[in-house]
Design a protein around this motif. Structure first.
Motif, PDB file in Angstrom:
ATOM      1  N   SER A  52       0.822  -1.210   0.000  1.00 19.45           N
ATOM      2  CA  SER A  52       0.000   0.000   0.000  1.00 19.45           C
ATOM      3  C   SER A  52       0.856   1.261   0.000  1.00 19.45           C
ATOM      4  O   SER A  52       0.332   2.373  -0.102  1.00 19.45           O
ATOM      5  CB  SER A  52      -0.926   0.016   1.224  1.00 19.45           C
ATOM      6  OG  SER A  52      -0.183   0.043   2.422  1.00 19.45           O
ATOM      7  N   ALA A  53       2.187   1.094   0.114  1.00 17.83           N
ATOM      8  CA  ALA A  53       3.112   2.236   0.092  1.00 17.83           C
ATOM      9  C   ALA A  53       4.434   1.802  -0.527  1.00 17.83           C
ATOM     10  O   ALA A  53       5.478   1.820   0.131  1.00 17.83           O
ATOM     11  CB  ALA A  53       3.322   2.769   1.498  1.00 17.83           C
ATOM     12  N   PRO A  54       4.435   1.382  -1.801  1.00 18.80           N
ATOM     13  CA  PRO A  54       5.627   0.791  -2.419  1.00 18.80           C
ATOM     14  C   PRO A  54       6.820   1.738  -2.527  1.00 18.80           C
ATOM     15  O   PRO A  54       7.952   1.277  -2.670  1.00 18.80           O
ATOM     16  CB  PRO A  54       5.128   0.376  -3.818  1.00 18.80           C
ATOM     17  CG  PRO A  54       3.933   1.259  -4.062  1.00 18.80           C
ATOM     18  CD  PRO A  54       3.303   1.468  -2.730  1.00 18.80           C
ATOM     19  N   ASP A  55       6.584   3.048  -2.443  1.00 19.07           N
ATOM     20  CA  ASP A  55       7.683   3.996  -2.593  1.00 19.07           C
ATOM     21  C   ASP A  55       8.353   4.358  -1.266  1.00 19.07           C
ATOM     22  O   ASP A  55       9.261   5.184  -1.240  1.00 19.07           O
ATOM     23  CB  ASP A  55       7.170   5.287  -3.267  1.00 19.07           C
ATOM     24  CG  ASP A  55       6.683   5.026  -4.682  1.00 19.07           C
ATOM     25  OD1 ASP A  55       7.261   4.135  -5.345  1.00 19.07           O
ATOM     26  OD2 ASP A  55       5.724   5.691  -5.114  1.00 19.07           O
ATOM     27  N   SER A  56       7.887   3.777  -0.180  1.00 15.01           N
ATOM     28  CA  SER A  56       8.470   4.067   1.143  1.00 15.01           C
ATOM     29  C   SER A  56       8.793   2.766   1.856  1.00 15.01           C
ATOM     30  O   SER A  56       8.342   2.526   2.978  1.00 15.01           O
ATOM     31  CB  SER A  56       7.496   4.908   1.978  1.00 15.01           C
ATOM     32  OG  SER A  56       7.204   6.133   1.353  1.00 15.01           O
ATOM     33  N   LEU A  57       9.594   1.912   1.210  1.00 16.94           N
ATOM     34  CA  LEU A  57       9.846   0.563   1.708  1.00 16.94           C
ATOM     35  C   LEU A  57      10.417   0.562   3.130  1.00 16.94           C
ATOM     36  O   LEU A  57       9.911  -0.134   4.000  1.00 16.94           O
ATOM     37  CB  LEU A  57      10.780  -0.178   0.742  1.00 16.94           C
ATOM     38  CG  LEU A  57      11.052  -1.660   1.039  1.00 16.94           C
ATOM     39  CD1 LEU A  57      11.284  -2.418  -0.258  1.00 16.94           C
ATOM     40  CD2 LEU A  57      12.274  -1.844   1.945  1.00 16.94           C
TER      41      LEU A  57
END
Length: 391
Positions: free
Chosen positions: A322-327
């Motif tokens: 749900s937040a792939p850019d903030s691993l």
């Protein structure tokens, strides 16, 4: 060396460090009675060595990860494991209890940072369809530690004294430190994301619902798992020897299921999360109907280990989806809320034991497992509605 191993090398290095981390965090469980006796304190006060560790992780994990997000990843991993090594070394000299407590808390500040960084490093060379499998290799360190180093450290302490358990933790941390130093290249952060960009995920409903699902799921599992030995002894009539075999079965199957979960997550994150989460509903029912039938209990414990073991991996993958850019930040939040779940589950489980009896603990798992499923359903309908708006 096979190409596949080379591609996964960073994941295996992260796994080794994870073994050191988990050995330090949970290795104390088996020696709490000895520590309580040595310091002339109650067992619940000795238990602060575990609960305080988890609470520090829960409260500081995301902030520490944000602060460390611009530092060379190799340096972060080395610093984290070095703190764990120092903790084990100082603890092995049986310092005053307040010093033991303080030195135990220190590595908790960097534990989520290590996990988030190790996962980020593990997937750095991976294709999109391989990332969850590489993450599963790192997370398998949890299952491996629970089967090998944690019980080994406890066994060694039973032969001599509790200080030897911390010596084992020190040796494992030293091995991990040496491997990271010599086998992991320098990995400076090429483009640091702003704090505001990363924190933004906290306003996204899908991420909030995913976080709630993680929290309820871990609470569900630990309301009973924290009292695994007590449950099998009092509710199922097993002696200590048989319980040790059950722990071994539980752990071995857990290593296998973590590997399987990694493969499944590459195909369908939500489906994998739901499949293993179903164990929080199925296992309590089967435990109830197994009564005191030995073969039935063994089968249910095996299923329990299979369904429980990938829970932290599944939670991280589900939240990241749900937040792939903030691993890294998403992973630190998964660790923090997972530890909050450990705290709440353990607390509720203890309350149930005092008020009704340990045989009722699995029903707490059932209730919170249902709540976790409810959060998944809410996220599904939210994302479906948002997709319709885009269309």
């Amino acid at each position: 060396m096979p190409r596949e191993f080379y591609m996964k090398k960073y994941a295996y290095i992260g796994c080794l460090g994870f073994i050191a981390v988990i050995t330090t965090e949970f290795g104390v469980i088996g020696i709490l009675p000895q520590i309580a006796e040595y310091y002339k304190i109650s067992i619940d006060k000795a238990g602060y060595l575990l609960s305080a560790f988890a609470l520090v992780i829960a409260l500081t994990g995301p902030f520490m990860t944000l602060l460390a997000s611009g530092i060379d990843r190799k340096k972060i991993m080395l610093a984290s494991i070095a703190i764990f090594l120092i903790t084990g070394l100082v603890s092995s000299f049986s310092p005053p209890f307040w010093v033991l407590m303080l030195i135990r808390i220190l590595p908790a500040f960097l534990q989520p940072v290590y996990i988030a960084t190790a996962l980020s490093v593990a997937v750095s060379n991976a294709n999109d369809d391989e990332k969850n499998e590489f993450m599963s290799i790192v997370f398998s360190g949890v299952a491996v530690a629970m089967v090998t180093t944690v019980p080994f450290a406890t066994w060694i302490s039973s032969l001599w004294s509790w200080e030897y358990s911390f010596m084992i933790q020190t040796v494992i941390s030293l091995i991990a430190l040496v491997v990271i130093y010599f086998m992991l290249p320098s990995m400076p952060v090429k483009k640091k994301r702003s704090y505001g960009t990363q924190i933004k995920i906290l306003t996204q409903p899908a991420f909030i619902l995913s976080t709630a699902a993680n929290f309820f799921m871990i609470t569900a599992w630990f309301s009973t798992y924290s009292y695994f030995s007590d449950y099998l002894n009092k509710a199922k009539g097993m002696n200590e020897s048989m319980i040790s075999y059950m722990l071994f079965v539980f752990g071995i199957i857990g290593v296998l299921s973590t590997w399987i979960a990694g493969k499944m997550l590459n195909k369908n994150v939500t489906g994998t999360m739901a499949f293993f989460l179903s164990g929080t509903l199925i296992v309590p029912v089967l435990l109830y109907f197994s009564n005191d039938n030995l073969l039935s209990i063994i089968a249910v414990v095996g299923l329990w280990g299979f369904m429980y073991s990938p829970s932290f991996l599944n939670a991280s993958a589900y939240m990241i989806s749900s937040a792939p850019d903030s691993l890294e930040f998403a992973n630190s939040l998964a660790t923090s809320f997972g530890n909050l779940g450990v705290t709440l589950g353990t607390t509720l489980g203890g309350w149930m034991i005092i008020t009704r009896g340990v045989e009722y603990n699995p029903w707490i798992s059932f209730v919170f497992g249902a709540l976790a499923f409810l959060m998944m359903i809410f996220r599904h309908f939210y994302e479906k509605r948002e997709n319709l708006k885009l269309d």
